[in-house]
Design a protein around this motif. Structure first.
Motif, PDB file in Angstrom:
ATOM      1  N   GLY A   1      23.750  11.849  30.322  1.00  0.00           N
ATOM      2  CA  GLY A   1      24.905  11.105  30.823  1.00  0.00           C
ATOM      3  C   GLY A   1      26.132  11.265  29.937  1.00  0.00           C
ATOM      4  N   PHE A   2      25.890  11.609  28.665  1.00  0.00           N
ATOM      5  CA  PHE A   2      27.012  11.860  27.753  1.00  0.00           C
ATOM      6  C   PHE A   2      27.855  13.053  28.211  1.00  0.00           C
ATOM      7  CE2 PHE A   2      24.958   9.461  24.197  1.00  0.00           C
ATOM      8  CZ  PHE A   2      26.084   8.778  23.764  1.00  0.00           C
ATOM      9  N   ILE A   3      27.225  13.999  28.912  1.00  0.00           N
ATOM     10  CA  ILE A   3      27.863  15.284  29.182  1.00  0.00           C
ATOM     11  C   ILE A   3      28.434  15.337  30.595  1.00  0.00           C
ATOM     12  CG2 ILE A   3      27.430  17.780  29.343  1.00  0.00           C
ATOM     13  CD1 ILE A   3      24.929  16.659  27.315  1.00  0.00           C
ATOM     14  N   THR A   4      29.733  15.560  30.679  1.00  0.00           N
ATOM     15  CA  THR A   4      30.360  15.654  31.996  1.00  0.00           C
ATOM     16  C   THR A   4      30.690  17.088  32.376  1.00  0.00           C
ATOM     17  OG1 THR A   4      32.541  15.248  31.021  1.00  0.00           O
ATOM     18  CG2 THR A   4      31.355  13.343  31.886  1.00  0.00           C
ATOM     19  N   ASP A   5      30.923  17.939  31.379  1.00  0.00           N
ATOM     20  CA  ASP A   5      31.277  19.323  31.689  1.00  0.00           C
ATOM     21  C   ASP A   5      31.029  20.210  30.465  1.00  0.00           C
ATOM     22  OD1 ASP A   5      32.221  21.483  33.167  1.00  0.00           O
ATOM     23  OD2 ASP A   5      34.307  21.151  32.608  1.00  0.00           O
ATOM     24  N   THR A   6      30.620  21.432  30.722  1.00  0.00           N
ATOM     25  CA  THR A   6      30.517  22.451  29.674  1.00  0.00           C
ATOM     26  C   THR A   6      31.430  23.594  30.092  1.00  0.00           C
ATOM     27  OG1 THR A   6      28.184  21.848  29.393  1.00  0.00           O
ATOM     28  CG2 THR A   6      28.909  23.877  28.339  1.00  0.00           C
ATOM     29  N   PRO A   7      32.711  23.525  29.712  1.00  0.00           N
ATOM     30  CA  PRO A   7      33.667  24.537  30.183  1.00  0.00           C
ATOM     31  C   PRO A   7      33.294  25.938  29.702  1.00  0.00           C
ATOM     32  CG  PRO A   7      34.801  22.623  29.249  1.00  0.00           C
ATOM     33  CD  PRO A   7      33.363  22.515  28.867  1.00  0.00           C
ATOM     34  N   GLN A   8      33.033  26.823  30.652  1.00  0.00           N
ATOM     35  CA  GLN A   8      32.625  28.180  30.306  1.00  0.00           C
ATOM     36  C   GLN A   8      33.716  28.919  29.528  1.00  0.00           C
ATOM     37  OE1 GLN A   8      29.447  29.502  30.911  1.00  0.00           O
ATOM     38  NE2 GLN A   8      30.185  31.132  29.539  1.00  0.00           N
ATOM     39  N   TYR A   9      34.990  28.597  29.820  1.00  0.00           N
ATOM     40  CA  TYR A   9      36.085  29.320  29.146  1.00  0.00           C
ATOM     41  C   TYR A   9      36.052  29.100  27.628  1.00  0.00           C
ATOM     42  CZ  TYR A   9      38.925  25.003  28.761  1.00  0.00           C
ATOM     43  OH  TYR A   9      39.386  23.751  28.440  1.00  0.00           O
ATOM     44  N   LYS A  10      35.588  27.927  27.190  1.00  0.00           N
ATOM     45  CA  LYS A  10      35.504  27.670  25.750  1.00  0.00           C
ATOM     46  C   LYS A  10      34.399  28.517  25.115  1.00  0.00           C
ATOM     47  CE  LYS A  10      37.346  22.952  25.803  1.00  0.00           C
ATOM     48  NZ  LYS A  10      37.118  21.531  25.485  1.00  0.00           N
ATOM     49  N   LEU A  11      33.290  28.635  25.817  1.00  0.00           N
ATOM     50  CA  LEU A  11      32.182  29.426  25.288  1.00  0.00           C
ATOM     51  C   LEU A  11      32.523  30.910  25.282  1.00  0.00           C
ATOM     52  CD1 LEU A  11      29.390  27.438  27.109  1.00  0.00           C
ATOM     53  CD2 LEU A  11      29.987  27.289  24.688  1.00  0.00           C
ATOM     54  N   ASP A  12      33.220  31.366  26.302  1.00  0.00           N
ATOM     55  CA  ASP A  12      33.663  32.768  26.323  1.00  0.00           C
ATOM     56  C   ASP A  12      34.617  33.048  25.157  1.00  0.00           C
ATOM     57  OD1 ASP A  12      32.154  33.182  28.591  1.00  0.00           O
ATOM     58  OD2 ASP A  12      33.840  32.930  29.982  1.00  0.00           O
ATOM     59  N   TYR A  13      35.427  32.052  24.835  1.00  0.00           N
ATOM     60  CA  TYR A  13      36.359  32.171  23.700  1.00  0.00           C
ATOM     61  C   TYR A  13      35.583  32.321  22.380  1.00  0.00           C
ATOM     62  CZ  TYR A  13      40.096  30.720  20.439  1.00  0.00           C
ATOM     63  OH  TYR A  13      40.999  30.641  19.401  1.00  0.00           O
ATOM     64  N   LEU A  14      34.459  31.597  22.261  1.00  0.00           N
ATOM     65  CA  LEU A  14      33.632  31.726  21.053  1.00  0.00           C
ATOM     66  C   LEU A  14      33.130  33.153  20.884  1.00  0.00           C
ATOM     67  CD1 LEU A  14      31.334  28.543  20.978  1.00  0.00           C
ATOM     68  CD2 LEU A  14      33.644  28.825  20.099  1.00  0.00           C
ATOM     69  N   LEU A  15      32.748  33.776  21.992  1.00  0.00           N
ATOM     70  CA  LEU A  15      32.254  35.158  21.920  1.00  0.00           C
ATOM     71  C   LEU A  15      33.355  36.102  21.435  1.00  0.00           C
ATOM     72  CD1 LEU A  15      30.105  35.356  25.189  1.00  0.00           C
ATOM     73  CD2 LEU A  15      29.320  34.965  22.834  1.00  0.00           C
TER      74      LEU A  15
ATOM     75  N   GLN B   1      19.989  26.419  31.525  1.00  0.00           N
ATOM     76  CA  GLN B   1      20.746  25.402  32.281  1.00  0.00           C
ATOM     77  C   GLN B   1      22.039  24.994  31.573  1.00  0.00           C
ATOM     78  OE1 GLN B   1      19.540  24.392  35.389  1.00  0.00           O
ATOM     79  NE2 GLN B   1      18.136  26.063  34.896  1.00  0.00           N
ATOM     80  N   PHE B   2      22.202  25.474  30.337  1.00  0.00           N
ATOM     81  CA  PHE B   2      23.343  25.029  29.518  1.00  0.00           C
ATOM     82  C   PHE B   2      24.693  25.358  30.140  1.00  0.00           C
ATOM     83  CE2 PHE B   2      26.193  26.017  25.767  1.00  0.00           C
ATOM     84  CZ  PHE B   2      26.466  24.694  25.446  1.00  0.00           C
ATOM     85  N   THR B   3      24.822  26.550  30.717  1.00  0.00           N
ATOM     86  CA  THR B   3      26.122  26.951  31.267  1.00  0.00           C
ATOM     87  C   THR B   3      25.961  27.631  32.616  1.00  0.00           C
ATOM     88  OG1 THR B   3      26.137  29.233  30.470  1.00  0.00           O
ATOM     89  CG2 THR B   3      26.847  27.543  28.917  1.00  0.00           C
ATOM     90  N   PRO B   4      27.064  27.710  33.371  1.00  0.00           N
ATOM     91  CA  PRO B   4      27.037  28.453  34.625  1.00  0.00           C
ATOM     92  C   PRO B   4      26.658  29.924  34.413  1.00  0.00           C
ATOM     93  CG  PRO B   4      29.057  27.145  34.460  1.00  0.00           C
ATOM     94  CD  PRO B   4      28.365  27.062  33.135  1.00  0.00           C
ATOM     95  N   ALA B   5      26.929  30.445  33.199  1.00  0.00           N
ATOM     96  CA  ALA B   5      26.610  31.848  32.896  1.00  0.00           C
ATOM     97  C   ALA B   5      25.112  32.055  32.647  1.00  0.00           C
ATOM     98  CB  ALA B   5      27.410  32.309  31.679  1.00  0.00           C
ATOM     99  N   GLY B   6      24.355  30.952  32.579  1.00  0.00           N
ATOM    100  CA  GLY B   6      22.909  31.072  32.402  1.00  0.00           C
ATOM    101  C   GLY B   6      22.465  31.446  31.010  1.00  0.00           C
TER     102      GLY B   6
END
Length: 208
Positions: free
Chosen positions: A84-98, A125-130
């Motif tokens: 319930g703490f988590i509302t969104d995991t923005p993929q753009y932020k994770l892509d930026y990390l890469l 299940q962590f991200t839309p990118a799988g």
């Protein structure tokens, strides 16, 4: 400022968007009436802190929570409440990390627990990118595995020693004022984003 070689990111409120009220509501729904007192956006209390600093295992936490609530709560309901703490995991932020990892060492330093990590973040299940969370970092330092939560400086000291990073060459990104203050006192360059902020331009500017 020394040339930055390492970047350390917090998880909740930085890479994933948080909703503290939703988590409190879900825990209350499964019978944890004092959830508001036990749950904190930055550092938990009671058995919630014990599972985040590794004092107790996920199984022990679930048993203690059931006793605390006075009822048999299924594991899936406990996990649902934590998520319930988590509302969104923005993929753009994770892509930026890469992209950052092409030029910098990128680390995670997070107060978290095995229910969120093993049950969600470290799965596809962590991200839309799988991809699991570990795919985005050179190394992860989590409170329940290190055995201490931020803002205790021991978790920072452990990360510094283990990674051989030099704080003056490291940017620390965290949404907690207390954590930022400890990081700054240890010599890190710091940035404190707001929950949900797109901080990519701010980070780019600091790295120039």
């Amino acid at each position: 400022m020394a040339k930055i070689k390492n970047i350390v990111f917090d998880l909740g409120g930085v890479l994933i968007d948080l909703d503290h009220a939703q988590a409190v509501r879900r825990f209350k729904e499964i019978g944890v009436e004092d959830a508001e007192q036990l749950l904190d956006p930055y550092e938990q209390k009671g058995i919630f802190l014990e599972v985040e600093n590794g004092t107790i295992s996920a199984e022990e936490y679930c048993e203690k929570l059931r006793k605390h609530a006075g009822k048999d709560i299924p594991y899936k309901d406990i996990k649902h409440a934590w998520l319930g703490f988590i509302t969104d995991t923005p993929q753009y932020k994770l892509d930026y990390l890469l992209k950052l990892r092409e030029h910098y060492n990128v680390y995670l330093l997070s107060n978290t627990n095995p229910i969120i990590q093993e049950g969600w973040a470290r799965t596809t299940q962590f991200t839309p990118a799988g991809r699991p969370i570990g795919a985005y970092f050179d190394k992860m330092y989590t409170s329940y595995e290190v055995g201490v939560t931020k803002p205790d400086r021991k978790i920072f000291d452990y990360m510094i020693a283990d990674s051989s990073m030099i704080p003056a060459e490291t940017l620390f990104v965290d949404d907690s004022k207390a954590n930022i203050e400890v990081g700054r006192s240890l010599g890190f360059a710091t940035y404190q984003p707001a929950n949900g902020e797109d901080w990519r331009e701010a980070i780019d500017a600091l790295l120039k």
